[in-house]
Structures are given as structure tokens and as C-alpha cells.
Design a protein around this motif. Structure first.
Motif, PDB file in Angstrom:
ATOM      1  N   SER A 163       0.811  -1.220   0.000  1.00 11.55           N
ATOM      2  CA  SER A 163       0.000   0.000   0.000  1.00 11.55           C
ATOM      3  C   SER A 163       0.846   1.272   0.000  1.00 11.55           C
ATOM      4  CB  SER A 163      -0.944   0.005   1.209  1.00 11.55           C
ATOM      5  OG  SER A 163      -0.202  -0.009   2.421  1.00 11.55           O
ATOM      6  N   SER A 164       2.156   1.139  -0.028  1.00 11.79           N
ATOM      7  CA  SER A 164       3.043   2.306   0.026  1.00 11.79           C
ATOM      8  C   SER A 164       3.022   3.082  -1.291  1.00 11.79           C
ATOM      9  CB  SER A 164       4.473   1.859   0.320  1.00 11.79           C
ATOM     10  OG  SER A 164       5.000   1.166  -0.798  1.00 11.79           O
ATOM     11  N   PRO A 165       3.404   4.359  -1.268  1.00  8.96           N
ATOM     12  CA  PRO A 165       3.482   5.152  -2.493  1.00  8.96           C
ATOM     13  C   PRO A 165       4.443   4.552  -3.522  1.00  8.96           C
ATOM     14  CG  PRO A 165       3.562   6.585  -0.575  1.00  8.96           C
ATOM     15  CD  PRO A 165       3.680   5.176  -0.070  1.00  8.96           C
ATOM     16  N   VAL A 166       5.515   3.931  -3.049  1.00 12.72           N
ATOM     17  CA  VAL A 166       6.477   3.315  -3.963  1.00 12.72           C
ATOM     18  C   VAL A 166       5.820   2.163  -4.716  1.00 12.72           C
ATOM     19  CG1 VAL A 166       8.691   2.140  -4.168  1.00 12.72           C
ATOM     20  CG2 VAL A 166       8.411   3.966  -2.505  1.00 12.72           C
ATOM     21  N   SER A 167       5.090   1.327  -3.985  1.00 12.45           N
ATOM     22  CA  SER A 167       4.401   0.203  -4.616  1.00 12.45           C
ATOM     23  C   SER A 167       3.380   0.695  -5.638  1.00 12.45           C
ATOM     24  CB  SER A 167       3.700  -0.655  -3.554  1.00 12.45           C
ATOM     25  OG  SER A 167       4.641  -1.238  -2.680  1.00 12.45           O
ATOM     26  N   GLU A 168       2.702   1.787  -5.312  1.00 10.34           N
ATOM     27  CA  GLU A 168       1.722   2.352  -6.244  1.00 10.34           C
ATOM     28  C   GLU A 168       2.399   2.835  -7.519  1.00 10.34           C
ATOM     29  OE1 GLU A 168      -1.624   3.223  -8.048  1.00 10.34           O
ATOM     30  OE2 GLU A 168      -1.496   2.197  -6.119  1.00 10.34           O
ATOM     31  N   GLN A 169       3.605   3.372  -7.387  1.00 11.34           N
ATOM     32  CA  GLN A 169       4.332   3.819  -8.567  1.00 11.34           C
ATOM     33  C   GLN A 169       4.735   2.638  -9.454  1.00 11.34           C
ATOM     34  OE1 GLN A 169       4.609   6.837  -9.599  1.00 11.34           O
ATOM     35  NE2 GLN A 169       3.708   7.781  -7.790  1.00 11.34           N
ATOM     36  N   TYR A 170       5.087   1.521  -8.818  1.00  8.35           N
ATOM     37  CA  TYR A 170       5.396   0.327  -9.616  1.00  8.35           C
ATOM     38  C   TYR A 170       4.160  -0.152 -10.369  1.00  8.35           C
ATOM     39  CZ  TYR A 170      10.117  -0.465  -7.829  1.00  8.35           C
ATOM     40  OH  TYR A 170      11.457  -0.353  -7.549  1.00  8.35           O
ATOM     41  N   ARG A 171       3.000  -0.046  -9.740  1.00  6.71           N
ATOM     42  CA  ARG A 171       1.764  -0.429 -10.428  1.00  6.71           C
ATOM     43  C   ARG A 171       1.477   0.524 -11.588  1.00  6.71           C
ATOM     44  NH1 ARG A 171       0.424  -2.047  -5.034  1.00  6.71           N
ATOM     45  NH2 ARG A 171      -0.397   0.010  -4.491  1.00  6.71           N
ATOM     46  N   THR A 172       1.843   1.793 -11.414  1.00  5.63           N
ATOM     47  CA  THR A 172       1.687   2.761 -12.504  1.00  5.63           C
ATOM     48  C   THR A 172       2.589   2.404 -13.675  1.00  5.63           C
ATOM     49  OG1 THR A 172       1.127   4.532 -10.951  1.00  5.63           O
ATOM     50  CG2 THR A 172       1.891   5.202 -13.139  1.00  5.63           C
ATOM     51  N   ILE A 173       3.821   2.007 -13.365  1.00  7.38           N
ATOM     52  CA  ILE A 173       4.744   1.571 -14.420  1.00  7.38           C
ATOM     53  C   ILE A 173       4.170   0.365 -15.147  1.00  7.38           C
ATOM     54  CG2 ILE A 173       7.054   0.662 -14.911  1.00  7.38           C
ATOM     55  CD1 ILE A 173       8.012   2.159 -12.386  1.00  7.38           C
ATOM     56  N   ARG A 174       3.632  -0.592 -14.377  1.00 11.02           N
ATOM     57  CA  ARG A 174       3.012  -1.781 -14.988  1.00 11.02           C
ATOM     58  C   ARG A 174       1.899  -1.381 -15.954  1.00 11.02           C
ATOM     59  NH1 ARG A 174      -0.520  -4.782 -10.871  1.00 11.02           N
ATOM     60  NH2 ARG A 174      -1.832  -3.001 -11.418  1.00 11.02           N
ATOM     61  N   THR A 175       1.058  -0.456 -15.535  1.00  8.69           N
ATOM     62  CA  THR A 175      -0.053  -0.017 -16.379  1.00  8.69           C
ATOM     63  C   THR A 175       0.451   0.626 -17.660  1.00  8.69           C
ATOM     64  OG1 THR A 175      -1.464   0.347 -14.444  1.00  8.69           O
ATOM     65  CG2 THR A 175      -2.092   1.466 -16.485  1.00  8.69           C
ATOM     66  N   ASN A 176       1.471   1.468 -17.529  1.00 10.51           N
ATOM     67  CA  ASN A 176       2.023   2.136 -18.712  1.00 10.51           C
ATOM     68  C   ASN A 176       2.653   1.136 -19.676  1.00 10.51           C
ATOM     69  OD1 ASN A 176       1.232   4.624 -17.764  1.00 10.51           O
ATOM     70  ND2 ASN A 176       3.216   5.141 -16.891  1.00 10.51           N
ATOM     71  N   ILE A 177       3.296   0.119 -19.135  1.00 11.73           N
ATOM     72  CA  ILE A 177       3.883  -0.922 -19.981  1.00 11.73           C
ATOM     73  C   ILE A 177       2.782  -1.689 -20.711  1.00 11.73           C
ATOM     74  CG2 ILE A 177       5.118  -3.131 -19.946  1.00 11.73           C
ATOM     75  CD1 ILE A 177       6.818  -1.978 -17.659  1.00 11.73           C
ATOM     76  N   GLN A 178       1.688  -1.959 -20.016  1.00 11.43           N
ATOM     77  CA  GLN A 178       0.574  -2.660 -20.640  1.00 11.43           C
ATOM     78  C   GLN A 178      -0.028  -1.840 -21.773  1.00 11.43           C
ATOM     79  OE1 GLN A 178      -1.649  -3.308 -17.003  1.00 11.43           O
ATOM     80  NE2 GLN A 178      -1.072  -5.463 -16.912  1.00 11.43           N
ATOM     81  N   PHE A 179      -0.087  -0.526 -21.607  1.00 10.08           N
ATOM     82  CA  PHE A 179      -0.595   0.339 -22.668  1.00 10.08           C
ATOM     83  C   PHE A 179       0.350   0.387 -23.858  1.00 10.08           C
ATOM     84  CE2 PHE A 179      -3.502   2.414 -19.530  1.00 10.08           C
ATOM     85  CZ  PHE A 179      -4.670   2.269 -20.266  1.00 10.08           C
ATOM     86  N   ALA A 180       1.629   0.078 -23.620  1.00  8.00           N
ATOM     87  CA  ALA A 180       2.603   0.061 -24.712  1.00  8.00           C
ATOM     88  C   ALA A 180       2.417  -1.156 -25.602  1.00  8.00           C
ATOM     89  CB  ALA A 180       4.029   0.085 -24.152  1.00  8.00           C
ATOM     90  N   SER A 181       1.681  -2.140 -25.098  1.00  7.91           N
ATOM     91  CA  SER A 181       1.393  -3.343 -25.874  1.00  7.91           C
ATOM     92  C   SER A 181       0.191  -3.083 -26.778  1.00  7.91           C
ATOM     93  CB  SER A 181       1.099  -4.515 -24.936  1.00  7.91           C
ATOM     94  OG  SER A 181       0.872  -5.695 -25.659  1.00  7.91           O
ATOM     95  N   SER A 182       0.211  -3.648 -27.948  1.00  6.99           N
ATOM     96  CA  SER A 182      -0.884  -3.465 -28.890  1.00  6.99           C
ATOM     97  C   SER A 182      -1.140  -4.762 -29.639  1.00  6.99           C
ATOM     98  CB  SER A 182      -0.554  -2.346 -29.880  1.00  6.99           C
ATOM     99  OG  SER A 182       0.551  -2.712 -30.690  1.00  6.99           O
ATOM    100  N   VAL A 183      -2.193  -4.753 -30.435  1.00  6.47           N
ATOM    101  CA  VAL A 183      -2.520  -5.934 -31.241  1.00  6.47           C
ATOM    102  C   VAL A 183      -1.378  -6.248 -32.197  1.00  6.47           C
ATOM    103  CG1 VAL A 183      -4.112  -6.902 -32.949  1.00  6.47           C
ATOM    104  CG2 VAL A 183      -4.989  -5.490 -31.069  1.00  6.47           C
ATOM    105  N   ASP A 184      -0.797  -5.207 -32.784  1.00  3.13           N
ATOM    106  CA  ASP A 184       0.283  -5.387 -33.754  1.00  3.13           C
ATOM    107  C   ASP A 184       1.610  -5.739 -33.079  1.00  3.13           C
ATOM    108  OD1 ASP A 184      -1.437  -4.787 -35.827  1.00  3.13           O
ATOM    109  OD2 ASP A 184      -1.022  -2.635 -35.701  1.00  3.13           O
ATOM    110  N   ARG A 185       1.782  -5.295 -31.838  1.00  2.00           N
ATOM    111  CA  ARG A 185       3.044  -5.538 -31.137  1.00  2.00           C
ATOM    112  C   ARG A 185       2.754  -5.937 -29.701  1.00  2.00           C
ATOM    113  NH1 ARG A 185       8.476  -2.661 -32.377  1.00  2.00           N
ATOM    114  NH2 ARG A 185       9.890  -3.776 -31.014  1.00  2.00           N
ATOM    115  N   ARG A 186       2.516  -7.208 -29.481  1.00  2.00           N
ATOM    116  CA  ARG A 186       2.244  -7.694 -28.135  1.00  2.00           C
ATOM    117  C   ARG A 186       3.531  -7.675 -27.319  1.00  2.00           C
ATOM    118  NH1 ARG A 186       0.707 -13.791 -26.114  1.00  2.00           N
ATOM    119  NH2 ARG A 186       0.362 -13.253 -23.919  1.00  2.00           N
ATOM    120  N   LEU A 187       3.448  -7.138 -26.122  1.00  2.00           N
ATOM    121  CA  LEU A 187       4.627  -7.036 -25.267  1.00  2.00           C
ATOM    122  C   LEU A 187       4.599  -8.183 -24.267  1.00  2.00           C
ATOM    123  CD1 LEU A 187       5.917  -3.634 -23.957  1.00  2.00           C
ATOM    124  CD2 LEU A 187       6.546  -5.806 -22.921  1.00  2.00           C
ATOM    125  N   GLN A 188       5.375  -9.203 -24.554  1.00  2.00           N
ATOM    126  CA  GLN A 188       5.416 -10.397 -23.704  1.00  2.00           C
ATOM    127  C   GLN A 188       6.784 -10.612 -23.077  1.00  2.00           C
ATOM    128  OE1 GLN A 188       4.205 -13.917 -25.832  1.00  2.00           O
ATOM    129  NE2 GLN A 188       4.065 -15.189 -23.986  1.00  2.00           N
TER     130      GLN A 188
END
Length: 230
Positions: A23-48
Motif C-alpha cells: 500500500s506504500s506510495p512506492v508500490s503504487e508507482q510500480y503499479r503505474t509503471i506496470r499499467t504504462n507498460i501494458q498500454f505500450a502493448s498493442s494488437v500489432d506488437r504484443r509485449l510479452q
């Protein structure tokens, strides 16, 4: 081995704040990074598959890769964290795993990679440790066998994160960046300089790496509470 050499090869476990204090702010920032990485994935370029590296030592790339692996796993994805830093491994210490066999074993033999992957205390998260230190890490990573291993692992895991050595120090990160779907560059306040960042970016661009972005590490809020942002 001299005392200086011994000191240079010493590594220690990194902090898993996403596990100890989710629940720390640092952990929340890691979740934000995860979300941004997921948005970088697309149908044409799946990020696996993804490489996490830095320009030099002490910038937090192992801390970033380990905590990202945790938050990806907690989102329900099947995650594999690969310690591809066969020169100065840390992942087996962080997750308190046996390192008798690992990536170096898989790449230098015909052993199935899945048989060497180890479960962790985090549900959905497995680790492929570095294994015994080989004499030729770069050659192993650049081999056709490495390509085969990646292909095999992709059939089982939704996200594979490779913790790499610094990109300027050795060629390992360059080699792997050319094989994966994306590369994340970790930089640290008051440690990384602009020249190093430029060199790292040039090295990755040279191998046509798909640079996802950077994690700016070590900035502080009030009361010196560290946080990370993407």
C-alpha cells in the motif's frame, strides 16, 4: 581473487517493497509503471518479453525488475523473472532460491528451461535464476539456444522480464534487447549522468531495441520517502 575483485563480485538481495508494503506510495508507482507498460502493448506488437537494464551500476535495475515482476504477477498474469545478469546475479538472493541450476545451465545444456524455473512466495511468479557463473555470458545470450529458450518460455508465461547487466558495461543487455519485445532503462537521481544516458540510448538504438521508456529512480518526497515514476 584479490579483495577488490571479491568486492566487485559481491551482490545482495534487493528490497521487495511491493511485497512487504503493497500500500506504500512506492508500490503504487510500480503499479503505474506496470499499467504504462501494458498500454505500450498493442494488437500489432504484443509485449510479452522485456529487458530491464541501466546505463551503469547502482541505478536500481534489479530492484525495478523484481518489483515489476511482483506487481505483474499480482495482476493475475503468469510471470517469469529471469536473472540474465550471469556476472553479478541478485535474483536468487532476493527470492531466497537455490542457484545450483539456472539460465547458464539451460543455455549450455539441453535441459528444459521449464524444469529449472522455480516458484516463489508470490502467486503466479516464477524465477529462472542465473545459474553457475559461465565463462562466456555474452556468447550464451547471443546463441540460437537462447532464441529457442525464449520461444519455449513464451508458451507458458504471459510476461517474461529479463534482469540484465548495465548496457554500457558489457554487451549482454544489447544482445537481449534485440531479442525481446521491449526494453526499460532505469536511471537514478544523483547517480546517472546525461552522457551515460546518451551512450545507453545509442547502444540500444544500434541493435534496434524497442525502448519503452525510462524509470526515474531515487527522487524523494517529504520525509525522504523514496518513490519511482515512469
Amino acid at each position: 581473487m584479490s579483495k577488490k575483485q571479491a568486492k566487485e563480485t559481491q551482490t545482495k538481495a534487493v528490497g521487495l517493497i511491493t511485497l512487504t508494503d503493497p500500500s506504500s506510495p512506492v508500490s503504487e508507482q510500480y503499479r503505474t509503471i506496470r499499467t504504462n507498460i501494458q498500454f505500450a502493448s498493442s494488437v500489432d506488437r504484443r509485449l510479452q518479453t522485456m529487458v530491464v537494464t541501466s546505463s551503469g551500476p547502482g541505478e536500481g535495475k534489479s530492484t525495478t525488475s523484481a518489483n515489476l515482476a511482483v506487481v505483474f504477477a499480482k495482476s493475475g498474469q503468469r510471470v517469469l523473472l529471469v536473472d540474465a545478469d550471469m556476472r553479478k546475479p541478485t535474483v536468487f538472493k532476493t527470492f531466497q532460491l537455490n542457484n545450483a541450476k539456472g539460465l547458464s545451465t539451460v543455455l549450455s545444456t539441453s535441459q528444459n528451461a521449464l524444469e529449472v524455473c522455480q516458484p516463489t512466495v508470490v502467486e503466479n511468479l516464477h524465477v529462472l535464476t542465473s545459474g553457475p557463473k559461465p565463462p562466456n555470458p555474452s556468447e550464451l545470450l547471443g546463441s540460437q539456444r537462447m532464441n529457442q529458450v525464449i520461444a519455449e518460455l513464451k508458451q507458458t508465461y504471459d510476461m517474461i522480464i529479463f534482469d540484465m547487466p548495465p548496457v554500457i558495461t558489457v554487451t549482454d543487455a544489447q544482445i537481449m534487447a534485440s531479442k525481446v519485445d521491449g526494453t526499460l532503462l532505469v536511471i537514478r537521481e544523483n547517480v546517472t549522468n546525461k552522457e551515460s544516458i546518451t551512450k545507453a540510448k545509442e547502444a540500444l538504438t544500434l541493435v534496434k531495441a524497442h525502448i519503452l521508456g525510462t524509470v526515474y529512480n531515487g527522487a524523494t518526497q517529504a520525509k525522504d520517502q523514496g518513490y519511482y515514476y515512469y
